[in-house]
Design a protein around this motif. Sequence first.
Motif, short mmCIF file in Angstrom:
data_model
loop_
_atom_site.label_atom_id
_atom_site.label_comp_id
_atom_site.label_asym_id
_atom_site.label_seq_id
_atom_site.Cartn_x
_atom_site.Cartn_y
_atom_site.Cartn_z
N PRO A 294 48.14 42.62 36.51
CA PRO A 294 48.28 41.96 37.80
C PRO A 294 48.39 40.45 37.64
CG PRO A 294 45.98 42.52 37.38
CD PRO A 294 46.77 43.05 36.23
N LEU A 295 48.96 39.83 38.66
CA LEU A 295 48.88 38.38 38.73
C LEU A 295 47.61 38.07 39.50
CD1 LEU A 295 49.85 35.45 38.60
CD2 LEU A 295 51.28 35.91 40.59
N TYR A 296 46.73 37.34 38.87
CA TYR A 296 45.41 37.10 39.46
C TYR A 296 45.24 35.60 39.65
CZ TYR A 296 40.31 37.54 39.95
OH TYR A 296 39.03 37.49 40.40
N ASP B 222 41.18 37.80 48.66
CA ASP B 222 39.71 37.71 48.72
C ASP B 222 39.03 38.92 48.10
OD1 ASP B 222 39.45 35.19 49.84
OD2 ASP B 222 39.81 35.94 51.86
N LEU B 223 39.42 39.21 46.91
CA LEU B 223 38.87 40.39 46.23
C LEU B 223 37.36 40.33 46.08
CD1 LEU B 223 39.69 43.06 44.85
CD2 LEU B 223 39.56 41.85 42.69
N GLN B 224 36.82 39.12 46.09
CA GLN B 224 35.35 39.02 45.92
C GLN B 224 34.58 39.76 47.01
OE1 GLN B 224 37.31 36.44 46.69
NE2 GLN B 224 36.48 35.31 48.42
N PHE B 225 35.28 40.10 48.12
CA PHE B 225 34.58 40.81 49.20
C PHE B 225 34.62 42.32 49.07
CE2 PHE B 225 35.72 36.82 51.65
CZ PHE B 225 34.44 36.28 51.48
N LEU B 226 35.25 42.80 48.03
CA LEU B 226 35.31 44.25 47.86
C LEU B 226 33.93 44.79 47.51
CD1 LEU B 226 37.70 46.36 47.76
CD2 LEU B 226 37.34 46.36 45.31
N GLN B 227 33.43 45.69 48.33
CA GLN B 227 32.07 46.19 48.11
C GLN B 227 32.02 47.70 48.22
OE1 GLN B 227 30.16 44.18 51.23
NE2 GLN B 227 29.84 42.29 50.08
N ASP C 206 37.92 34.06 44.76
CA ASP C 206 37.38 32.71 44.62
C ASP C 206 36.78 32.46 43.25
OD1 ASP C 206 35.10 34.21 44.68
OD2 ASP C 206 34.15 33.14 46.34
N ARG C 207 36.90 33.42 42.35
CA ARG C 207 36.35 33.23 41.02
C ARG C 207 37.17 34.05 40.03
NH1 ARG C 207 31.10 36.15 43.34
NH2 ARG C 207 32.03 35.29 45.19
N PRO C 208 37.02 33.77 38.73
CA PRO C 208 37.78 34.54 37.74
C PRO C 208 37.27 35.97 37.65
CG PRO C 208 36.33 32.95 36.66
CD PRO C 208 36.24 32.68 38.13
N PRO C 209 38.08 36.87 37.10
CA PRO C 209 37.70 38.28 37.04
C PRO C 209 36.33 38.48 36.38
CG PRO C 209 39.92 37.99 36.20
CD PRO C 209 39.41 36.63 36.51
N THR C 210 36.07 37.73 35.35
CA THR C 210 34.81 37.91 34.62
C THR C 210 33.59 37.62 35.49
OG1 THR C 210 35.26 35.71 33.78
CG2 THR C 210 35.58 37.55 32.27
N ARG D 190 37.23 44.84 35.84
CA ARG D 190 37.30 43.44 35.45
C ARG D 190 38.26 43.22 34.29
NH1 ARG D 190 31.37 41.17 34.94
NH2 ARG D 190 30.68 43.32 35.20
N SER D 191 38.18 44.12 33.31
CA SER D 191 39.05 43.89 32.16
C SER D 191 40.50 44.17 32.53
CB SER D 191 38.60 44.70 30.96
OG SER D 191 38.72 46.06 31.25
N ARG D 192 40.66 45.11 33.44
CA ARG D 192 42.03 45.38 33.89
C ARG D 192 42.59 44.16 34.62
NH1 ARG D 192 45.81 50.16 34.04
NH2 ARG D 192 47.37 48.69 33.37
N LEU D 193 41.75 43.56 35.42
CA LEU D 193 42.18 42.38 36.17
C LEU D 193 42.49 41.22 35.22
CD1 LEU D 193 39.69 42.46 39.15
CD2 LEU D 193 42.13 43.02 39.18
N ALA D 194 41.69 41.15 34.16
CA ALA D 194 41.88 40.05 33.23
C ALA D 194 43.07 40.29 32.31
CB ALA D 194 40.61 39.85 32.40
N GLY D 195 43.60 41.52 32.33
CA GLY D 195 44.64 41.88 31.40
C GLY D 195 46.04 41.45 31.79
N GLY D 196 46.19 40.90 32.98
CA GLY D 196 47.51 40.41 33.39
C GLY D 196 47.55 38.91 33.19
N LEU D 197 48.03 38.22 34.19
CA LEU D 197 48.04 36.76 34.10
C LEU D 197 46.99 36.23 35.07
CD1 LEU D 197 49.38 34.21 32.97
CD2 LEU D 197 50.90 34.26 34.94
N VAL D 198 46.05 35.48 34.53
CA VAL D 198 45.00 34.89 35.36
C VAL D 198 45.27 33.40 35.48
CG1 VAL D 198 42.53 34.46 35.56
CG2 VAL D 198 43.34 36.62 34.60
N VAL D 199 45.46 32.93 36.70
CA VAL D 199 45.77 31.51 36.90
C VAL D 199 44.77 30.89 37.85
CG1 VAL D 199 47.62 29.87 37.37
CG2 VAL D 199 48.18 32.25 37.00
#
Length: 473
Positions: free
Chosen positions: A169-171, A237-242, A269-273, A283-292
Motif C-alpha cells: 500500500p501507499l501509506y 485515519d487508520l489510527q481509529f480502526l478499533q 497520524d503515525r507510522p505503521p510501526t 503492521r508489517s503489511r502496511l510497512a511493506g509498501g511505500l511509507v511516506v
Amino acid sequence: MTTTDPERWERVKGRLRAEVGEEIFQSWFARMELERVHEGMAHLSVPTRFLKSWIQSHYIDRLLNCWQAEHPDIQKLDVTVRSAVLRTVVPKAKPIEAIDFGRGTRGDSGEARTAFGPVASGHDALGGSPLDLRLTFDTFVIGRSNTLAHAAAKQVAAARRNDPVMFNPLYIHAGVGLGKTHLLQAITWAGNNGSERKVLYLTAEKFMYGFVSALRTQTALAFKEALRGIDVLVIDDLQFLQGKSTQAEFCHTLNALIDAGRQVIIAADRPPTDLESLDDRVRSRLAGGLVVEMGPLGEELRLEILKFRVTAARQYHPSFDVPAPVLSYIAKAVTHNGRDLEGAVNRLLAHNKLTGQPVTMEMAEREVRDLIRPQEPKRVKIEDIQRIVARQYNVSRSDLLSSRRTANVVRPRQVAMYLAKTLTLRSLPEIGRRFGGRDHTTVLHAVRKIEGLVGNDAMLADEIEVLKRQLQE
Ligand code: ADP
Ligand code: MG
C-alpha cells in the motif's frame, strides 16, 4: 520440483528470518513463494512489483546465500511478480455468529449507524465517505515537506486498471492538518473522473461501521465481496480502526486487495510501526509498501496556501482583499497546521463581510490571536533592527547611520530608531550613539514622529508590524 524443495524453502526462510529479524522478514519476505527449482535456478514470486524491485535491490545476495547454504546447486534466483488475478485470495469468512462486534456496538440501538445511510446490501454499505469538492490536486500546494507524498499520490492516481502496481500500500502519515485527507480525496476525485477504475474513499470509522452494519443485516459476505470488487481502496485515519473483528476483517481485505493487484492507499497520524492497536501482521503489511511522511508546513508553503485560499475566496467575494504584509504575518504567526490557516482566512473574510471594513494588520492580529502559538519573546539587537529595516526599505545600513537627510533614508532611519526604542531596553542616548552618534533628542523626535504616523497611516502601521514580527521570531 523434487519433494524436498518446499522443505528447503522453509529452511531458507528460517535462515533469512534469523539473519534479518522478524520485522524485516515480515515486511519483505512473508509473501514470497517458491514457484519451482529448475536447472540451478530457484524461481520465487511476490505479489507486487514494488516488493520485487525492493528485494532485488536490497536482499538478493542474502537470499541467494541462504539458498546456497541449503542447496549448493542453486546458482541464480529469479523473482517474478505473481499474476494478480489468478491468485486472488478470498479469505475464509468466519461464520457471522462467531464474530465479536467489538466493545460497545452489540447493544446499540443502531440509531447512530443510520447516520451513514441505510445499509441494505454490501454495495450500499460501501457508499464511501463524503468527499469535499475543494480537496483536489489542483488546490494542493506543493512544498518541501510534501513533495514525495504528492508525487506518490499523483502516480497512484494516474495509474490505469491493470497497470502494474508500484507502491502497495501507499501509506502516508503526518500530524493533524498537514494535508493527508486533502491528498487522499484528491486521489479519489482523480480516480472518479475519467478513469475506469472504481475508487472508494472510506474513513476507518466508516469502514468499521459499514462492516458492523453489514454484519447486523446479515450481508457481511456481500460487503466483503463488494469491497474486493473495487480497484482502489482509500482509507483515511487508520489510527481509529478499533475492535478485534474489524481489524481481522481489515487485514483480510488488505491482503486480498494487495494480492489481487489492487491499489490500497492509507493515511494515519503515525507510522505503521506505531499503530499499537493493530496486530503485527497488519503492521508489517502496511510497512511493506511505500511509507511516506509529510512534515510540518514550512513558512513558504503556508504563505502559498494562504494565497491560494484568498484567491479562491475572491472568486465569490471579489471585494475581499488581504494585503501582502498581512498574509506574511499570518504565514509566520500561524504555524500549527493547514486547518488553522483555513480558519484564519475564514475569519478575515467573515469580519470583512460582516463589518465592511478592509483587512488590516491590526484586524488580522485580533482575529487570529488564538491561532498563534505562544512563543518566547526574543531579545532584539539594534544591529538586527538596522539590518532588517535597511533591507525592507532597500537602503544600506551605512545610509541609516550616515548624516544624509534625503527622504528615502530619513523615514527608514526614524522607523529603525522607533523599533530600537520599543523593542529593546536601550536608552535614548545609547540608541543615538548606535545610530552614528546622534543626539538623544533626535531619537526622541523620531520615535514621536513614527508614533504619530502609525495612527493615521495604515500602510506604515502594517510595515512596522511586519518588521516587528521578523525581528521577534
Ligand atoms: P489532515 O487530514 O492531515 O489532518 P487536511 O488534509 O484535512 O489535514 O488539511 C487541513 C487543511 O489544510 C485543509 O483545508 C487542507 O486543504 C489544507 N492543506 C493542508 N495541506 C495543504 C496543501 N499542501 N495545499 C493546500 N491546502 C492544504
Ligand atoms: Mg484528515
